[in-house]
Enzyme design. Structure first.
Site, PDB file in Angstrom:
ATOM      1  N   GLY A 124      -5.663  14.404   5.951  1.00 25.42           N
ATOM      2  CA  GLY A 124      -5.297  13.677   7.160  1.00 25.42           C
ATOM      3  C   GLY A 124      -6.417  13.183   8.047  1.00 25.42           C
ATOM      4  O   GLY A 124      -6.180  12.400   8.968  1.00 25.42           O
ATOM      5  N   GLU A 158      -7.056  19.004   1.656  1.00 25.98           N
ATOM      6  CA  GLU A 158      -6.650  17.927   0.741  1.00 25.98           C
ATOM      7  C   GLU A 158      -7.013  16.549   1.289  1.00 25.98           C
ATOM      8  O   GLU A 158      -6.144  15.711   1.505  1.00 25.98           O
ATOM      9  CB  GLU A 158      -5.128  17.988   0.539  1.00 25.98           C
ATOM     10  CG  GLU A 158      -4.593  19.307   0.068  1.00 25.98           C
ATOM     11  CD  GLU A 158      -3.068  19.406   0.173  1.00 25.98           C
ATOM     12  OE1 GLU A 158      -2.424  18.484   0.720  1.00 25.98           O
ATOM     13  OE2 GLU A 158      -2.525  20.419  -0.300  1.00 25.98           O
ATOM     14  N   PRO A 159      -8.288  16.276   1.535  1.00 22.41           N
ATOM     15  CA  PRO A 159      -8.633  14.970   2.096  1.00 22.41           C
ATOM     16  C   PRO A 159      -8.500  13.845   1.063  1.00 22.41           C
ATOM     17  O   PRO A 159      -8.827  14.034  -0.108  1.00 22.41           O
ATOM     18  CB  PRO A 159     -10.098  15.132   2.510  1.00 22.41           C
ATOM     19  CG  PRO A 159     -10.634  16.200   1.624  1.00 22.41           C
ATOM     20  CD  PRO A 159      -9.490  17.108   1.297  1.00 22.41           C
ATOM     21  N   ARG A 194      -8.210   9.855   2.328  1.00 20.48           N
ATOM     22  CA  ARG A 194      -8.826   8.697   2.974  1.00 20.48           C
ATOM     23  C   ARG A 194     -10.279   8.934   3.385  1.00 20.48           C
ATOM     24  O   ARG A 194     -11.134   8.061   3.183  1.00 20.48           O
ATOM     25  CB  ARG A 194      -8.010   8.353   4.230  1.00 20.48           C
ATOM     26  CG  ARG A 194      -8.381   7.038   4.881  1.00 20.48           C
ATOM     27  CD  ARG A 194      -7.670   6.875   6.237  1.00 20.48           C
ATOM     28  NE  ARG A 194      -6.297   7.284   6.216  1.00 20.48           N
ATOM     29  CZ  ARG A 194      -5.245   6.470   6.081  1.00 20.48           C
ATOM     30  NH1 ARG A 194      -5.431   5.179   5.978  1.00 20.48           N
ATOM     31  NH2 ARG A 194      -4.016   6.949   6.087  1.00 20.48           N
ATOM     32  N   CYS A 224       4.229 -15.602  -1.143  1.00 18.85           N
ATOM     33  CA  CYS A 224       5.213 -16.356  -0.349  1.00 18.85           C
ATOM     34  C   CYS A 224       5.920 -15.490   0.677  1.00 18.85           C
ATOM     35  O   CYS A 224       7.132 -15.267   0.591  1.00 18.85           O
ATOM     36  CB  CYS A 224       6.208 -17.005  -1.301  1.00 18.85           C
ATOM     37  SG  CYS A 224       5.359 -17.971  -2.545  1.00 18.85           S
ATOM     38  N   GLU A 225       5.181 -14.955   1.608  1.00 13.87           N
ATOM     39  CA  GLU A 225       5.752 -14.178   2.707  1.00 13.87           C
ATOM     40  C   GLU A 225       4.846 -14.351   3.917  1.00 13.87           C
ATOM     41  O   GLU A 225       3.618 -14.302   3.780  1.00 13.87           O
ATOM     42  CB  GLU A 225       5.766 -12.680   2.367  1.00 13.87           C
ATOM     43  CG  GLU A 225       6.593 -12.346   1.164  1.00 13.87           C
ATOM     44  CD  GLU A 225       7.393 -11.060   1.329  1.00 13.87           C
ATOM     45  OE1 GLU A 225       7.602 -10.601   2.461  1.00 13.87           O
ATOM     46  OE2 GLU A 225       7.802 -10.545   0.293  1.00 13.87           O
ATOM     47  N   TYR A 282      -5.905   3.948  -0.450  1.00  8.22           N
ATOM     48  CA  TYR A 282      -4.588   3.328  -0.361  1.00  8.22           C
ATOM     49  C   TYR A 282      -4.654   1.808  -0.480  1.00  8.22           C
ATOM     50  O   TYR A 282      -3.869   1.081   0.121  1.00  8.22           O
ATOM     51  CB  TYR A 282      -3.865   3.755   0.934  1.00  8.22           C
ATOM     52  CG  TYR A 282      -3.816   5.255   1.096  1.00  8.22           C
ATOM     53  CD1 TYR A 282      -3.045   6.029   0.252  1.00  8.22           C
ATOM     54  CD2 TYR A 282      -4.600   5.912   2.057  1.00  8.22           C
ATOM     55  CE1 TYR A 282      -3.017   7.423   0.364  1.00  8.22           C
ATOM     56  CE2 TYR A 282      -4.579   7.300   2.186  1.00  8.22           C
ATOM     57  CZ  TYR A 282      -3.783   8.042   1.334  1.00  8.22           C
ATOM     58  OH  TYR A 282      -3.765   9.415   1.442  1.00  8.22           O
TER      59      TYR A 282
HETATM   60  N1  LLP Z   1      -1.948  15.966   1.286  1.00  7.12           N
HETATM   61  C1  LLP Z   1      -0.684  15.530   1.328  1.00  7.12           C
HETATM   62  C2  LLP Z   1       0.399  16.475   1.049  1.00  7.12           C
HETATM   63  C3  LLP Z   1      -0.421  14.181   1.635  1.00  7.12           C
HETATM   64  O1  LLP Z   1       0.834  13.759   1.696  1.00  7.12           O
HETATM   65  C4  LLP Z   1      -1.490  13.289   1.885  1.00  7.12           C
HETATM   66  C5  LLP Z   1      -1.246  11.880   2.190  1.00  7.12           C
HETATM   67  C6  LLP Z   1      -2.796  13.803   1.807  1.00  7.12           C
HETATM   68  C7  LLP Z   1      -2.999  15.144   1.514  1.00  7.12           C
HETATM   69  C8  LLP Z   1      -4.010  12.942   2.027  1.00  7.12           C
HETATM   70  O2  LLP Z   1      -4.039  12.451   3.327  1.00  7.12           O
HETATM   71  P1  LLP Z   1      -5.339  11.657   3.849  1.00  7.12           P
HETATM   72  O3  LLP Z   1      -6.474  12.645   3.900  1.00  7.12           O
HETATM   73  O4  LLP Z   1      -5.595  10.549   2.935  1.00  7.12           O
HETATM   74  O5  LLP Z   1      -4.938  11.198   5.200  1.00  7.12           O
HETATM   75  N2  LLP Z   1      -0.521   4.888   2.534  1.00  7.12           N
HETATM   76  C9  LLP Z   1      -0.904   5.360   3.842  1.00  7.12           C
HETATM   77  C10 LLP Z   1      -1.316   6.817   3.835  1.00  7.12           C
HETATM   78  C11 LLP Z   1      -0.255   7.737   3.253  1.00  7.12           C
HETATM   79  C12 LLP Z   1      -0.692   9.167   3.214  1.00  7.12           C
HETATM   80  C13 LLP Z   1       0.274  10.003   2.444  1.00  7.12           C
HETATM   81  N3  LLP Z   1      -0.078  11.373   2.285  1.00  7.12           N
HETATM   82  C14 LLP Z   1      -1.997   4.450   4.383  1.00  7.12           C
HETATM   83  O6  LLP Z   1      -2.395   3.513   3.697  1.00  7.12           O
HETATM   84  O7  LLP Z   1      -2.444   4.630   5.520  1.00  7.12           O
END
Ligand code: LLP
Length: 417
Positions: free
Chosen positions: A242, A276-277, A279, A345-346, A373
């Site tokens: 997150g 669990e990083p 992004r 086309c949007e 993503y």
């Molecule tokens: N762990 C779990 C259980 C998750 O659901 C996610 C992301 C992560 C870890 C990794 O989160 P991060 O560190 O990447 O924030 N498509 C969206 C983001 C969706 C995230 C879904 N879950 C976007 O493009 O902003």
């Protein structure tokens, strides 16, 4: 351009590490995702190093970018993986990831996916409901195995992010309700093919403040302590992903500050810490390279119609997300306000609104912060083959995914008899 590591202009041409992006466009065509190996590796090391001597495992969230070369790079660095499907499991194994470092998240795991993960010998299933516990127990029994389990608890904390990517509020579909978690841990005693190993939470994505992480950790730790007083000893604590990145003006906490805040909250408890990083590891290590097809000036607006579209990078259309857009070659003509749009086309097919740029037809643009993503959420909408992917490493360029061909795109389809 401090938010974009290993990116800079040399002789007025934008480079990633030592490679000018116009060279990549010539070699590999556009649109094309381009990643920096150094940026990926240094982000991973920042997370890993920040834990110091504390027992920990960084589990890269594969969904952010699941290219095999990227998974392989993280595996070589010692990373674990957070997967959400049988497909992601296969990718991690194919990329050389250690099954003993895989956690399996997600609200809707199918029995066949559970079985494949059990057979692979993963570290832990992050279970999200009572019904899932029962199915996992049954699958494990049939397989003659004992499944390692962590319950994902929903701490009901406001992550202060986009509602579509906020997951830790009680109205969200994720995790088991905080107040029911204790009861559920007790109830798992009846499942003889489950072994309770951990406790986990994930409150959302693109968080730019530490407070929600700390608030969620404190709630989870409180629960951990209560479970211990009842004689349930858990070996790890998974605090999810997150951490946000800088797309525009955001000021997310630096990786070491984030890790430090988690460690401070955990104090002297000696469980192994998992995170669990996604992004924060890959987002600013990648960009989407695109070429301007046409400039179109109407009485109301100026459009730059580029060869990348919402199917290649969905985030602007889906979340109204901002991605910085840089010209690959700087040249000194007149600046104008542009809408950077794709050929789909949007009206929602845009990569950037109201960007002040000096543009000519045929110019290359770099859509920044596209490593997370981007490709992993791309589609074939409008029968558009998905882009190539390239990894630069110093002055070397590696094609890590070929541009999709029309043959591949239609391969599974059949005419009626
Ligand atoms: N762990 C779990 C259980 C998750 O659901 C996610 C992301 C992560 C870890 C990794 O989160 P991060 O560190 O990447 O924030 N498509 C969206 C983001 C969706 C995230 C879904 N879950 C976007 O493009 O902003």
């Amino acid at each position: 351009m401090s938010g974009f590591p290993f990116t800079g202009y040399r002789n007025s041409v934008l480079c990633l590490e030592s490679v000018p992006l116009d060279y990549i466009a010539e070699q590999c065509g556009t649109p094309c995702y381009v990643y920096s190996r150094a940026a990926l590796a240094s982000a991973y090391k920042e997370f890993d190093d920040a834990f110091g001597a504390r027992d920990h495992l960084v589990c890269y969230a594969v969904k952010a970018n699941s290219n095999l070369a990227i998974l392989n790079l993280f595996a070589r660095l010692g990373s674990g993986f957070d997967i959400v499907s049988g497909g992601e499991l296969q990718r991690v194994l194919k990329a050389g990831g250690d099954p003993q470092k895989i956690v399996f998240s997600g609200v809707g795991k199918r029995p066949d996916e559970m079985r494949a993960a059990l057979d692979a010998g993963i570290l832990c299933f992050n279970v999200e409901s009572e019904a899932e516990l029962a199915i996992l127990n049954q699958v494990a029994e049939e397989a003659g195995r004992v499944a390692p389990v962590s319950l994902r608890v929903n701490p009901d904390v406001d992550a202060k992010t986009h509602p579509y990517i906020s997951t830790g509020l009680k109205e969200n579909k994720f995790g088991v309700p905080f107040d029911e978690a204790e009861k559920l841990y007790t109830a798992t005693r009846k499942f003889s093919n489950l072994r309770m190993e951990g406790l986990d939470c994930h409150i959302g994505s693109q968080l730019t403040e530490l407070d929600p992480f700390v608030a969620a950790s404190e709630k989870i730790l409180h629960l951990l302590d209560r479970l211990e007083t009842q004689g349930l000893r858990l070996s790890h604590l998974d605090l999810g992903g997150g951490l946000g990145i800088r797309y525009s003006q955001e000021n997310p906490p630096p990786i070491p500050d984030y890790v430090q805040a988690l460690c401070t909250a955990i104090g002297s408890r000696n469980q192994r810490i998992l995170i669990e990083p996604g992004r924060a590891l890959v987002g600013n290590a990648g960009l989407l390279l695109t070429r301007i097809e046409y400039l179109k000036h109407t009485p109301h607006r100026n459009f730059a119609i580029v060869d990348a579209a919402m199917n290649d990078l969905m985030r602007p259309a889906l979340y109204g997300a901002y991605h910085h857009i840089l010209p690959v070659a700087k040249h000194g003509e007149e600046e104008k306000n542009y809408q950077i749009v794709g050929p789909v086309c949007e009206t929602g097919d845009f990569l950037g609104h109201d960007r002040t740029l000096t543009l000519s037809q045929g110019d290359l643009l770099a859509v920044m912060s596209a490593g997370a993503y981007g490709m992993s959420m791309s589609s074939n909408y409008n029968t558009r083959p998905r882009p190539a992917e390239v990894m630069v490493d110093g002055d070397r360029v590696h094609l890590i995914r070929e541009r999709e061909s029309m043959e591949q795109l239609m391969a599974g389809e059949r005419l009626l008899p």
